[in-house]
Design a protein around this motif. Structure first.
Motif, PDB file in Angstrom:
ATOM      1  N   ASP A  60       0.811  -1.324   0.036  1.00  0.00           N
ATOM      2  CA  ASP A  60       0.115   0.036  -0.131  1.00  0.00           C
ATOM      3  C   ASP A  60       0.733   1.194  -0.102  1.00  0.00           C
ATOM      4  OD1 ASP A  60      -1.624   2.214   0.493  1.00  0.00           O
ATOM      5  OD2 ASP A  60      -3.042   1.364   2.139  1.00  0.00           O
ATOM      6  N   ASP A  63       1.480   3.662   2.800  1.00  0.00           N
ATOM      7  CA  ASP A  63       1.956   3.333   4.128  1.00  0.00           C
ATOM      8  C   ASP A  63       3.283   3.345   4.012  1.00  0.00           C
ATOM      9  OD1 ASP A  63       3.050   1.457   5.958  1.00  0.00           O
ATOM     10  OD2 ASP A  63       1.022   0.735   6.469  1.00  0.00           O
ATOM     11  N   GLN A  66       5.038   0.120   4.506  1.00  0.00           N
ATOM     12  CA  GLN A  66       5.175  -1.000   3.361  1.00  0.00           C
ATOM     13  C   GLN A  66       5.860  -0.816   2.218  1.00  0.00           C
ATOM     14  OE1 GLN A  66       1.058  -2.236   2.440  1.00  0.00           O
ATOM     15  NE2 GLN A  66       0.482  -1.973   4.371  1.00  0.00           N
TER      16      GLN A  66
END
Length: 78
Positions: A60, A63, A66
């Protein structure tokens, strides 16, 4: 030795992102195919590229952790 140029294409499992990823593959780039939900579609783009230096990685991009993990995985793979 020169490292192969690498491109990260976000949203590359479909639509314009997939088209862009495939084009970079034809130009000889190592391609990181980022997808959010559909691993199957991400892997299909990697297969369509037909480049042994293309990988699909889920993340994602909203994020930060991530994204950092995605970059680390791509560095270890490509």
């Amino acid at each position: 030795m020169t490292k192969q140029p690498t491109v990260l294409v976000t949203g590359a499992s479909r639509g314009l992102g997939a088209t862009i990823a495939k084009k970079f593959g034809t130009l000889g780039y190592a391609v990181i195919v980022n997808y959010f939900k559909s691993e199957v579609k991400g892997l299909a783009v990697v297969d369509a590229i037909g480049n042994r230096h293309a990988i699909a990685i889920q993340a994602d991009v909203c994020d930060k952790q991530q994204v950092t993990s995605m970059i680390q995985k791509s560095d270890a793979t490509i």
